[in-house]
Design a protein around this motif. Structure first.
Motif, PDB file in Angstrom:
ATOM      1  N   GLN A 126     -14.456   0.137   6.039  1.00 26.33           N
ATOM      2  CA  GLN A 126     -14.866  -0.208   4.679  1.00 26.33           C
ATOM      3  C   GLN A 126     -14.006   0.509   3.645  1.00 26.33           C
ATOM      4  OE1 GLN A 126     -19.051   0.616   4.380  1.00 26.33           O
ATOM      5  NE2 GLN A 126     -19.654  -1.321   5.335  1.00 26.33           N
ATOM      6  N   GLY A 127     -13.763   1.794   3.863  1.00 21.51           N
ATOM      7  CA  GLY A 127     -12.914   2.532   2.938  1.00 21.51           C
ATOM      8  C   GLY A 127     -11.507   1.986   2.901  1.00 21.51           C
ATOM      9  N   PHE A 128     -10.961   1.680   4.078  1.00 24.68           N
ATOM     10  CA  PHE A 128      -9.591   1.165   4.158  1.00 24.68           C
ATOM     11  C   PHE A 128      -9.462  -0.185   3.464  1.00 24.68           C
ATOM     12  CE2 PHE A 128      -6.399  -1.445   6.287  1.00 24.68           C
ATOM     13  CZ  PHE A 128      -5.261  -0.653   6.119  1.00 24.68           C
ATOM     14  N   LEU A 129     -10.364  -1.103   3.773  1.00 24.46           N
ATOM     15  CA  LEU A 129     -10.265  -2.444   3.207  1.00 24.46           C
ATOM     16  C   LEU A 129     -10.534  -2.450   1.704  1.00 24.46           C
ATOM     17  CD1 LEU A 129     -11.952  -4.635   5.984  1.00 24.46           C
ATOM     18  CD2 LEU A 129      -9.522  -4.412   5.453  1.00 24.46           C
ATOM     19  N   THR A 130     -11.447  -1.601   1.254  1.00 22.30           N
ATOM     20  CA  THR A 130     -11.728  -1.543  -0.183  1.00 22.30           C
ATOM     21  C   THR A 130     -10.476  -1.198  -0.955  1.00 22.30           C
ATOM     22  OG1 THR A 130     -14.030  -0.899   0.171  1.00 22.30           O
ATOM     23  CG2 THR A 130     -13.076  -0.374  -1.974  1.00 22.30           C
ATOM     24  N   ASN A 131      -9.681  -0.256  -0.427  1.00 22.94           N
ATOM     25  CA  ASN A 131      -8.451   0.131  -1.119  1.00 22.94           C
ATOM     26  C   ASN A 131      -7.304  -0.813  -0.813  1.00 22.94           C
ATOM     27  OD1 ASN A 131      -5.768   1.818  -1.320  1.00 22.94           O
ATOM     28  ND2 ASN A 131      -7.265   2.832  -2.621  1.00 22.94           N
ATOM     29  N   ALA A 132      -7.134  -1.154   0.461  1.00 23.65           N
ATOM     30  CA  ALA A 132      -5.975  -1.964   0.858  1.00 23.65           C
ATOM     31  C   ALA A 132      -5.993  -3.356   0.242  1.00 23.65           C
ATOM     32  CB  ALA A 132      -5.913  -2.077   2.383  1.00 23.65           C
ATOM     33  N   LEU A 133      -7.188  -3.901  -0.029  1.00 26.68           N
ATOM     34  CA  LEU A 133      -7.287  -5.244  -0.599  1.00 26.68           C
ATOM     35  C   LEU A 133      -7.320  -5.238  -2.131  1.00 26.68           C
ATOM     36  CD1 LEU A 133      -9.796  -6.951   1.875  1.00 26.68           C
ATOM     37  CD2 LEU A 133      -7.315  -7.210   1.750  1.00 26.68           C
ATOM     38  N   ASN A 134      -7.008  -4.097  -2.716  1.00 22.14           N
ATOM     39  CA  ASN A 134      -6.899  -4.026  -4.180  1.00 22.14           C
ATOM     40  C   ASN A 134      -5.535  -4.574  -4.589  1.00 22.14           C
ATOM     41  OD1 ASN A 134      -6.719  -3.422  -6.878  1.00 22.14           O
ATOM     42  ND2 ASN A 134      -6.925  -1.219  -6.637  1.00 22.14           N
ATOM     43  N   PRO A 135      -5.472  -5.755  -5.206  1.00 27.24           N
ATOM     44  CA  PRO A 135      -4.172  -6.371  -5.502  1.00 27.24           C
ATOM     45  C   PRO A 135      -3.422  -5.680  -6.633  1.00 27.24           C
ATOM     46  CG  PRO A 135      -5.918  -7.672  -6.475  1.00 27.24           C
ATOM     47  CD  PRO A 135      -6.601  -6.591  -5.674  1.00 27.24           C
ATOM     48  N   LYS A 136      -4.127  -4.854  -7.420  1.00 27.36           N
ATOM     49  CA  LYS A 136      -3.471  -4.192  -8.543  1.00 27.36           C
ATOM     50  C   LYS A 136      -2.654  -2.986  -8.088  1.00 27.36           C
ATOM     51  CE  LYS A 136      -5.523  -7.066 -11.259  1.00 27.36           C
ATOM     52  NZ  LYS A 136      -6.509  -6.622 -12.263  1.00 27.36           N
ATOM     53  N   ALA A 137      -3.013  -2.415  -6.931  1.00 35.15           N
ATOM     54  CA  ALA A 137      -2.345  -1.197  -6.470  1.00 35.15           C
ATOM     55  C   ALA A 137      -0.849  -1.398  -6.202  1.00 35.15           C
ATOM     56  CB  ALA A 137      -3.049  -0.654  -5.228  1.00 35.15           C
ATOM     57  N   PRO A 138      -0.425  -2.480  -5.516  1.00 38.10           N
ATOM     58  CA  PRO A 138       1.016  -2.648  -5.304  1.00 38.10           C
ATOM     59  C   PRO A 138       1.792  -2.730  -6.608  1.00 38.10           C
ATOM     60  CG  PRO A 138      -0.226  -4.146  -3.904  1.00 38.10           C
ATOM     61  CD  PRO A 138      -1.199  -3.552  -4.862  1.00 38.10           C
ATOM     62  N   VAL A 139       1.228  -3.430  -7.587  1.00 39.55           N
ATOM     63  CA  VAL A 139       1.894  -3.548  -8.882  1.00 39.55           C
ATOM     64  C   VAL A 139       2.010  -2.182  -9.538  1.00 39.55           C
ATOM     65  CG1 VAL A 139       1.805  -4.647 -11.142  1.00 39.55           C
ATOM     66  CG2 VAL A 139       0.948  -5.874  -9.142  1.00 39.55           C
ATOM     67  N   LEU A 140       0.936  -1.408  -9.462  1.00 38.76           N
ATOM     68  CA  LEU A 140       0.924  -0.088 -10.079  1.00 38.76           C
ATOM     69  C   LEU A 140       1.978   0.819  -9.462  1.00 38.76           C
ATOM     70  CD1 LEU A 140      -0.356   2.012 -11.938  1.00 38.76           C
ATOM     71  CD2 LEU A 140      -2.014   2.488 -10.131  1.00 38.76           C
TER      72      LEU A 140
END
Length: 219
Positions: A126-140
């Motif tokens: 759950q922790g991994f997917l919550t962060n890994a599926l954040n589409p804004k993070a790669p852009v950031l």
């Protein structure tokens, strides 16, 4: 003294500690047990590792450059946050009237065995997917990391250092949050307080997931 590195440290610390979906899911699972909270925290750090590694490798640029791929990640991320949020809200509803409003004491530590391992794996996922599926993070990270590479310096070693700093901060901050929640367990696990936290984190996760999905709708 490396002024750019100091500035990045402050910015990265703010990014990691800013309350959001990661914070909410760590708190939510830490209410169940210390082990679940810490496992979720490690999973969040794992998701950050993926994002920073993609940025260092330049693969984040591909994600940003391909709208369909970016949209797919955003859709998955939004749906997953809605799923987690709905689960937290449902748990809050189920708790209503189920117990008297009295201290329940610290949560029992899960016994070692297959069930405990499955629970830990679920929290980690759950922790991994919550962060890994954040589409804004790669852009950031794609836009942020290059800004702190000194002119003329090799880009790869510097971005690797910056990425490692972000993941290290997450490995300190999120487990600390989980341990704090567990430390305050006698109070936080009172039925009324637990219901409020479940409802709050559920509402936050649902809202964040809804925002991601709404952004997919053409203007």
């Amino acid at each position: 003294m490396d002024g750019q590195l100091i500035a990045f440290t402050g910015i990265a610390a703010g990014m990691v500690t800013l309350p959001g979906a990661d914070f909410a899911v760590v708190v939510r699972n830490a209410l169940d047990s210390r082990r679940a909270g810490v496992a979720t925290a490690v999973g969040v750090a794992g998701g950050l590792l993926v994002h920073t590694a993609l940025a260092v490798a330049g693969l984040a640029a591909v994600l940003v450059a391909v709208p369909a791929l970016f949209g797919a990640v955003q859709l998955l991320g939004g749906v997953y946050l809605l799923y987690l949020g709905a689960g937290a809200l449902l748990a809050a509803v189920r708790r209503t009237g189920a117990h008297a409003d009295s201290p329940t004491g610290p949560a029992a530590a899960p016994a070692d065995g297959p069930a405990a391992l499955l629970g830990t794996a679920r929290s980690l996922r759950q922790g991994f997917l919550t962060n890994a599926l954040n589409p804004k993070a790669p852009v950031l990270f794609l836009s942020l990391l290059p800004q702190f590479v000194p002119a003329g310096a090799p880009a790869l070693p510097r971005t690797l250092l910056l990425a490692t700093m972000v993941v290290a901060m997450a490995l300190v901050w999120f487990p600390a949050v989980a341990l704090l929640v567990d430390r305050l367990g006698n109070w936080l696990r009172r039925p009324r307080v637990t219901r409020a936290l479940e409802a709050t984190t559920g509402a936050l996760l649902t809202a964040l997931g809804g925002i991601l999905l709404v952004e997919l709708v053409p203007a």
